[in-house]
Design a protein around this motif. Structure first.
Motif, mmCIF file in Angstrom:
data_model
loop_
_atom_site.group_PDB
_atom_site.id
_atom_site.type_symbol
_atom_site.label_atom_id
_atom_site.label_comp_id
_atom_site.label_asym_id
_atom_site.label_seq_id
_atom_site.Cartn_x
_atom_site.Cartn_y
_atom_site.Cartn_z
ATOM 1 N N LYS A 1 7.283 37.964 -75.323
ATOM 2 C CA LYS A 1 7.955 37.796 -76.614
ATOM 3 C C LYS A 1 9.301 37.133 -76.348
ATOM 4 O O LYS A 1 10.106 37.619 -75.550
ATOM 5 C CB LYS A 1 8.127 39.136 -77.332
ATOM 6 C CG LYS A 1 8.782 38.992 -78.710
ATOM 7 C CD LYS A 1 8.778 40.314 -79.492
ATOM 8 C CE LYS A 1 7.434 40.582 -80.126
ATOM 9 N NZ LYS A 1 7.499 41.707 -81.102
ATOM 10 N N ILE A 2 9.552 36.019 -77.035
ATOM 11 C CA ILE A 2 10.768 35.227 -76.848
ATOM 12 C C ILE A 2 11.579 35.251 -78.136
ATOM 13 O O ILE A 2 11.054 35.025 -79.232
ATOM 14 C CB ILE A 2 10.437 33.773 -76.471
ATOM 15 C CG1 ILE A 2 9.484 33.707 -75.267
ATOM 16 C CG2 ILE A 2 11.722 32.993 -76.198
ATOM 17 C CD1 ILE A 2 10.048 34.236 -73.981
ATOM 18 N N ARG A 3 12.864 35.511 -77.980
ATOM 19 C CA ARG A 3 13.815 35.473 -79.096
ATOM 20 C C ARG A 3 14.646 34.203 -78.976
ATOM 21 O O ARG A 3 15.177 33.895 -77.907
ATOM 22 C CB ARG A 3 14.709 36.715 -79.059
ATOM 23 C CG ARG A 3 15.990 36.632 -79.882
ATOM 24 C CD ARG A 3 16.800 37.910 -79.737
ATOM 25 N NE ARG A 3 18.176 37.745 -80.192
ATOM 26 C CZ ARG A 3 19.076 38.728 -80.258
ATOM 27 N NH1 ARG A 3 18.732 39.971 -79.901
ATOM 28 N NH2 ARG A 3 20.301 38.493 -80.675
ATOM 29 N N LEU A 4 14.751 33.454 -80.074
ATOM 30 C CA LEU A 4 15.557 32.240 -80.116
ATOM 31 C C LEU A 4 16.684 32.380 -81.135
ATOM 32 O O LEU A 4 16.495 32.987 -82.195
ATOM 33 C CB LEU A 4 14.706 31.030 -80.515
ATOM 34 C CG LEU A 4 13.471 30.693 -79.686
ATOM 35 C CD1 LEU A 4 12.745 29.503 -80.319
ATOM 36 C CD2 LEU A 4 13.842 30.396 -78.240
ATOM 37 N N THR B 1 3.911 34.314 -76.726
ATOM 38 C CA THR B 1 3.236 33.237 -76.013
ATOM 39 C C THR B 1 2.798 33.705 -74.630
ATOM 40 O O THR B 1 3.408 34.628 -74.061
ATOM 41 C CB THR B 1 4.180 32.023 -75.875
ATOM 42 O OG1 THR B 1 3.496 30.967 -75.198
ATOM 43 C CG2 THR B 1 5.444 32.380 -75.095
ATOM 44 N N ASP B 2 1.767 33.057 -74.106
ATOM 45 C CA ASP B 2 1.414 33.301 -72.707
ATOM 46 C C ASP B 2 1.906 32.157 -71.810
ATOM 47 O O ASP B 2 1.564 32.091 -70.634
ATOM 48 C CB ASP B 2 -0.093 33.509 -72.541
ATOM 49 C CG ASP B 2 -0.913 32.328 -73.040
ATOM 50 O OD1 ASP B 2 -0.324 31.283 -73.387
ATOM 51 O OD2 ASP B 2 -2.157 32.451 -73.090
ATOM 52 N N SER B 3 2.714 31.267 -72.386
ATOM 53 C CA SER B 3 3.298 30.177 -71.602
ATOM 54 C C SER B 3 4.225 30.742 -70.534
ATOM 55 O O SER B 3 4.950 31.719 -70.771
ATOM 56 C CB SER B 3 4.084 29.234 -72.507
ATOM 57 O OG SER B 3 4.852 28.330 -71.750
ATOM 58 N N ARG B 4 4.234 30.113 -69.377
ATOM 59 C CA ARG B 4 5.097 30.566 -68.281
ATOM 60 C C ARG B 4 6.388 29.754 -68.197
ATOM 61 O O ARG B 4 7.100 29.815 -67.178
ATOM 62 C CB ARG B 4 4.350 30.467 -66.935
ATOM 63 C CG ARG B 4 3.042 31.255 -66.859
ATOM 64 C CD ARG B 4 3.094 32.616 -67.531
ATOM 65 N NE ARG B 4 4.108 33.482 -66.942
ATOM 66 C CZ ARG B 4 4.525 34.625 -67.457
ATOM 67 N NH1 ARG B 4 4.039 35.033 -68.633
ATOM 68 N NH2 ARG B 4 5.439 35.345 -66.839
ATOM 69 N N ILE B 5 6.736 29.027 -69.232
ATOM 70 C CA ILE B 5 8.012 28.310 -69.226
ATOM 71 C C ILE B 5 9.132 29.319 -69.009
ATOM 72 O O ILE B 5 9.222 30.327 -69.727
ATOM 73 C CB ILE B 5 8.228 27.558 -70.561
ATOM 74 C CG1 ILE B 5 7.181 26.464 -70.730
ATOM 75 C CG2 ILE B 5 9.646 26.973 -70.624
ATOM 76 C CD1 ILE B 5 7.226 25.763 -72.072
ATOM 77 N N PRO B 6 10.004 29.108 -68.010
ATOM 78 C CA PRO B 6 11.115 30.054 -67.779
ATOM 79 C C PRO B 6 11.985 30.185 -69.023
ATOM 80 O O PRO B 6 12.197 29.200 -69.751
ATOM 81 C CB PRO B 6 11.898 29.404 -66.626
ATOM 82 C CG PRO B 6 10.908 28.525 -65.943
ATOM 83 C CD PRO B 6 10.000 28.012 -67.034
ATOM 84 N N VAL B 7 12.464 31.391 -69.271
ATOM 85 C CA VAL B 7 13.176 31.652 -70.525
ATOM 86 C C VAL B 7 14.395 30.749 -70.690
ATOM 87 O O VAL B 7 14.709 30.295 -71.801
ATOM 88 C CB VAL B 7 13.550 33.159 -70.629
ATOM 89 C CG1 VAL B 7 14.618 33.533 -69.599
ATOM 90 C CG2 VAL B 7 14.007 33.485 -72.043
ATOM 91 N N ASP B 8 15.100 30.446 -69.594
ATOM 92 C CA ASP B 8 16.292 29.613 -69.709
ATOM 93 C C ASP B 8 15.973 28.148 -69.976
ATOM 94 O O ASP B 8 16.868 27.364 -70.305
ATOM 95 C CB ASP B 8 17.153 29.737 -68.451
ATOM 96 C CG ASP B 8 16.431 29.264 -67.205
ATOM 97 O OD1 ASP B 8 15.237 29.596 -67.058
ATOM 98 O OD2 ASP B 8 17.049 28.563 -66.383
#
Length: 259
Positions: free
Chosen positions: A3-6, A66-73
């Protein structure tokens, strides 16, 4: 799944609001399209608030899974490369599964800009409501003090609202700041009703023009009737400044830095 917070800023001028709508350009829709392009999979974006058409944001908060492995930064850089120039991702964090952009929020801060010049500032026309009439700021501040605290804000809520239950909100801040010939209204609360800030501003402007008395505010609140309050100020002066989640205080508002 992660889970990504923007934290997202956008110029709302060319959007039909935040919430996705068929055949309309919306903030949610554009963000979802950008995320799908990066992840090669459909992504559902959830926002902290549904800003209306023409309303801007400096600190809107959204989340997605997402299941993407893009680094959070790397998310801000990657997204800003594919987003249109009227949306910018300012920050990304990986958050706990329990986090929810809307339901975890403990408060929001909005600002509203009024251009009080005799003739409008053409460079501010997308971001400030031009009011050429003389405004008594001290009268407006006196009225705003009556708004502070916990009240039923039905009178300051659009008649089109879908909220059926509790309309009590805790208004923690109602500041009016003068910067040159600009007047900034700043409101912070645990939550806001539909069009609440714009109706607050419209009513306070009527006080500033001598059309209402500052001491009339308690009676307007008590009426619990939209007809008792002033007009709804237009959307383009309004900015969702920040969203609070309890672990962070409302950011101080540097009015000169917004635009």
């Amino acid at each position: 799944m992660r889970k990504i917070r923007l934290t997202v800023s956008y110029d709302g001028t060319d959007f039909s609001g935040f919430q996705i709508q068929p055949n309309r350009r919306t903030v949610q829709g554009v963000l979802q399209d950008a995320l799908a392009k990066l992840t090669k999979a459909p992504v559902h974006v959830v926002g902290a608030g549904r800003t209306d058409a023409g309303v801007h944001a400096y600190g809107q908060v959204v989340h997605f899974e997402t299941d993407s492995r893009i680094p959070v930064d790397k998310w801000p850089l990657a997204l800003n490369a594919v987003l249109p120039p009227d949306i910018v991702v300012r920050e990304a964090q990986e958050v706990d599964r329990a986090f929810h952009a809307r339901y975890s929020a403990t408060g929001k801060t909005y600002v509203y800009r009024v251009d009080n010049r005799r003739y409008p500032d053409v460079l501010a026309r997308r971001y400030a409501y031009h009011v050429p009439h003389a405004l008594d700021v001290e009268r407006m501040r006196a009225a705003a003090r009556h708004l502070l605290g916990r009240h039923d804000f039905t009178s300051f809520c659009s008649a089109k609202t879908t909220v059926k239950g509790d309309r009590i909100r805790h208004l923690r801040r109602a500041d009016i700041v003068v910067r040159g010939q600009d007047i900034w209204f700043c409101f912070a609360a645990d939550g806001f009703l539909y069009n609440m800030v714009r109706i607050l501003v419209g009513t306070l402007l009527e006080v500033g023009q001598g059309m209402r008395d500052p001491e009339a505010i308690p009676a307007i609140l008590a009426a619990r009737d939209r007809a008792a309050a002033g007009k709804t100020a237009p959307p383009h002066g309004l900015v969702l400044w920040s969203v609070s989640y309890g672990d962070d205080a409302h950011n101080p508002v540097d009015f000169a830095s917004i635009f």
